[in-house]
Motif scaffolding. Structure first.
Motif, PDB file in Angstrom:
ATOM      1  N   LYS A  76       0.664  10.993  -9.058  1.00 50.34           N
ATOM      2  CA  LYS A  76      -0.052  10.075  -8.150  1.00 50.34           C
ATOM      3  C   LYS A  76      -0.544   8.850  -8.911  1.00 50.34           C
ATOM      4  O   LYS A  76      -0.371   7.723  -8.463  1.00 50.34           O
ATOM      5  CB  LYS A  76      -1.261  10.792  -7.527  1.00 50.34           C
ATOM      6  N   LYS A  77      -1.167   9.081 -10.066  1.00 52.27           N
ATOM      7  CA  LYS A  77      -1.705   7.975 -10.866  1.00 52.27           C
ATOM      8  C   LYS A  77      -0.577   7.056 -11.352  1.00 52.27           C
ATOM      9  O   LYS A  77      -0.731   5.840 -11.367  1.00 52.27           O
ATOM     10  CB  LYS A  77      -2.509   8.513 -12.045  1.00 52.27           C
ATOM     11  N   THR A  90       0.859  -1.179   0.000  1.00 52.06           N
ATOM     12  CA  THR A  90       0.000   0.000   0.000  1.00 52.06           C
ATOM     13  C   THR A  90       0.896   1.231   0.000  1.00 52.06           C
ATOM     14  O   THR A  90       2.034   1.184   0.481  1.00 52.06           O
ATOM     15  CB  THR A  90      -0.930   0.034   1.234  1.00 52.06           C
ATOM     16  N   GLU A 130       0.622   5.008  -8.319  1.00 48.01           N
ATOM     17  CA  GLU A 130      -0.393   3.994  -7.966  1.00 48.01           C
ATOM     18  C   GLU A 130      -0.366   2.823  -8.948  1.00 48.01           C
ATOM     19  O   GLU A 130      -0.440   1.661  -8.557  1.00 48.01           O
ATOM     20  CB  GLU A 130      -1.790   4.626  -7.931  1.00 48.01           C
TER      21      GLU A 130
END
Length: 194
Positions: free
Chosen positions: A174-175, A162, A178
């Motif tokens: 961020k994308k 995580t 992730e």
């Protein structure tokens, strides 16, 4: 002075490490503690047995001698070669070996996490380890100027990663992170759990 009698698992593991390090010496400090001395450096081994009689060997190796001598893999497969000694073989198979706070497999997972992110992009940089718990750790990474944290948990059946992206303000970054975390998690599960 009588000799200190130690459990055969601690004795076997201590001897295995000693034999792999030239000029190392063993000092039995108690029934559960052995020190392996290599010049001025030392490796501390302590056997801990829980109420269910499960054995954990906790190794503290501040100078990381076990890493430089490539002893993690032989320690992970410590029972190999003891098949004819049924009791010892069974005890070694069920023993958990923890080196500097991490189980050996979790240490391998940690190294693989760093390698996977390096492979995905040269923009990723490992910063530091924040905390360790036998089968998991929290680590700080950087993607360009963006810092983030990963929590890696190595369960018996799968590896879960995580990420805490609170410090990352750029939506595209961020994308990307992730997506890459998801790819790394899949790769690690394929490597270690399938």
């Amino acid at each position: 002075m009588s000799e200190i009698k130690q459990h055969h698992v601690l004795t076997y593991i201590s001897e295995k490490i000693k034999s792999a390090i030239a000029d190392a010496k063993i000092e039995k400090q108690s029934e559960n503690i052995t020190i392996i001395k290599d010049g001025n450096d030392q490796i501390h081994l302590e056997q801990v047995t829980d109420i269910s009689s499960n054995i954990t060997i906790q190794i503290t190796d501040k100078k990381e001698i076990l890493y430089s001598e490539d002893l993690l893999e032989p320690l992970q497969n410590i029972e190999e070669g003891t098949e004819s000694q049924i009791e010892l073989h069974g005890a070694l198979r069920s023993t958990t070996i923890v080196v500097n706070g991490l189980s050996i497999e979790t240490d391998f997972v940690f190294q693989a996490v760093k390698d996977c992110f390096d492979t995905l992009s040269s923009s990723y940089q490992f910063v530091k380890t924040i905390s360790k718990q036998i089968n998991g750790l929290t680590i700080s990474f950087q993607f360009g100027d963006h810092k983030f944290q990963l929590v890696v948990v190595n369960d018996a059946d799968n590896i879960l990663i995580t990420c805490d992206l609170n410090e990352v303000k750029d939506i595209k970054v961020k994308k990307t992170i992730e997506g890459d975390v998801s790819k790394v998690q899949q790769a690690l599960n394929k490597m270690f759990k399938e």
